[in-house]
Design an enzyme around this catalytic site. Structure first.
Site: not given
Lengths: 284, 161
Positions: A1, B98-100
């Site tokens: 990520m 948040i990486c979403l």
């Protein structure tokens, strides 16, 4: 990520600037700058091209391609046999739905076809039931349905809220109406695809290699996601509104224009150039 | 730690306000399992308690999500971040970002606070390792000016966690 910055930790940042403060400043504004630039480009595009353009004669299109491909010129001539004018829509990923909105509402405004309005109302009611059956909470879609139905009511003449074709065009260019109607169509399209998942599944597999649910979540329901055949079939089936799509590309035109008819013909049209950045319009 | 970086706060539009009131009622009747909305009179900022699901790395842990709604919600995505301390997770930065994908590019007005919460819990539950993203320090440093995660161009490359 990772954030995308990681990918762009480009050497010139480190090489060119020796002052650590400058590196810091520059680094910390990278994404913001890029996004500001993107916003500026979008704003510039918006200035040049409203959501729905003015009516232009097809000769304007012909003039544009005067020095272009002879195949395109030939195809524009063929278009002139069936259509008098064109409207362009902004290529923001919502152009199919926006074209559909304008063409349909303009058709009702001109025809004052009350039987058609009653028919579409019944369809919209069915679409609502479909979404409820699929488990969508009413509050997620009801505002969008309401705004579409308000537009439908207002193009019928003879009551207090009736609007002229000029106002219809203004509303189609107003984000607070236009985007809501686009989203209404996205709900209808998604509901139809999910409800008939078995029918649509093989086409979706060919397009995206994902499930029907993933396709609806990532390619139908978010604003700005472009429409393909699957979207067009689902929307025209759900609402029972026939459209014709004419592709203006450089493929050979021995047999006339490459035309796709969904249900029975009516009046929406796509114009596609060879680079796939599409100028889309509806012929009237 | 800039955990409360608020987006430029324009008042909610009428339609956003109505929609959020309906969402709040629905939440009260039928809250997503594992979440608790902390009641305030601020409709534009929700603080939600998240409890790690049993049997996952985050079992018996509790975190706080802060959800800020823009003027044109739900046409625009809300800003969702973890308040300090953010859970240790390969997609969650130490500043709470948040990486979403659904919070950014893939946001749709068809989604709700409740569906966001379920996605975040599922992201936590499927994690096999408690660690920060590889670029945590760089990213967090770049956010020191109080930048919103919505101003980041996210790159989504991992669909497993």
């Amino acid at each position: 990520m990772q954030s995308e910055e990681e990918m762009h930790s480009s050497p010139e940042v480190i090489d060119a600037i020796s002052s650590s403060v400058a590196v810091d400043d520059w680094a910390s504004f990278r994404d913001d700058d890029i996004m500001q630039q993107q916003t500026a480009i979008k704003a510039e595009e918006a200035d040049k091209m409203p959501f729905v353009g003015d009516k232009e004669p097809l000769s304007a299109l012909a003039a544009e391609y005067q020095l272009g491909s002879p195949i395109l010129q030939e195809k524009i001539k063929i278009l002139e046999e069936s259509y008098a004018a064109i409207r362009r829509t902004r290529g923001d990923g919502n152009c199919f739905f926006r074209s559909f909105m304008f063409a349909y509402l303009e058709h009702i405004l001109e025809s004052q076809d009350e039987a058609e309005v009653a028919r579409i109302r019944a369809c919209v009611e069915r679409c609502k039931k479909t979404l409820q059956t699929l488990g969508y909470a009413d509050f997620t879609f009801e505002d969008f349905f309401l705004i579409f139905l308000e537009q439908l009511d207002s193009v019928i003449q003879g009551h207090e809220d009736s609007i002229s074709d000029e106002v219809l065009l203004i509303r189609s260019r107003d984000r607070s109406v236009s985007d809501y109607v686009v989203m209404f169509f996205r709900f209808v399209t998604s509901g139809e695809i999910r409800q008939r998942a078995k029918f649509f599944e093989p086409f979706i597999l060919g397009l995206s290699n994902g499930t029907v649910d993933q396709f609806c979540k990532t390619s139908v329901e978010p604003m700005g996601e472009e429409s393909d055949h699957v979207h067009i079939i689902a929307l025209t089936d759900a609402l029972g509104v026939p459209i014709r799509v004419v592709y203006l590309d450089r493929s050979s035109c021995d047999n006339g224009n490459d035309t796709m008819t969904f249900s029975t013909p009516s009046e929406a049209m796509f114009e596609k150039d060879d680079r796939k950045t599409v100028t889309k319009g509806l012929a009237v | 730690m800039t955990s409360s970086s608020a987006p430029s706060r324009k008042a909610l539009s009428k339609i956003a306000c109505n929609r959020l009131q309906k969402e709040l009622v629905e939440w009260q009747v039928n809250p997503p399992a594992g979440f608790k909305h902390k009641v305030t009179d601020n409709l534009q900022r929700w603080v939600i308690e998240v409890n790690g699901a049993p049997g996952t790395l985050y079992a018996n842990e509790s975190y706080q999500l802060q959800v800020d709604f823009p003027e044109h919600y739900p046409m625009e995505a809300p800003q969702v971040i973890f308040l300090h301390p953010a859970p240790l997770h390969p997609h969650i930065y130490s500043n709470g970002h948040i990486c979403l994908d659904i919070l950014y590019d893939s946001w749709s007005p068809a989604m709700t606070v409740s569906s966001i919460c379920i996605s975040i819990l599922s992201m936590l539950s499927s994690s096999t390792v408690k660690q920060r993203p590889a670029d945590n320090d760089r990213y967090v440093k770049n956010c020191r000016n109080g930048r919103s995660p919505k101003e980041t161009r996210w790159w989504f490359h991992d669909d497993k966690v």
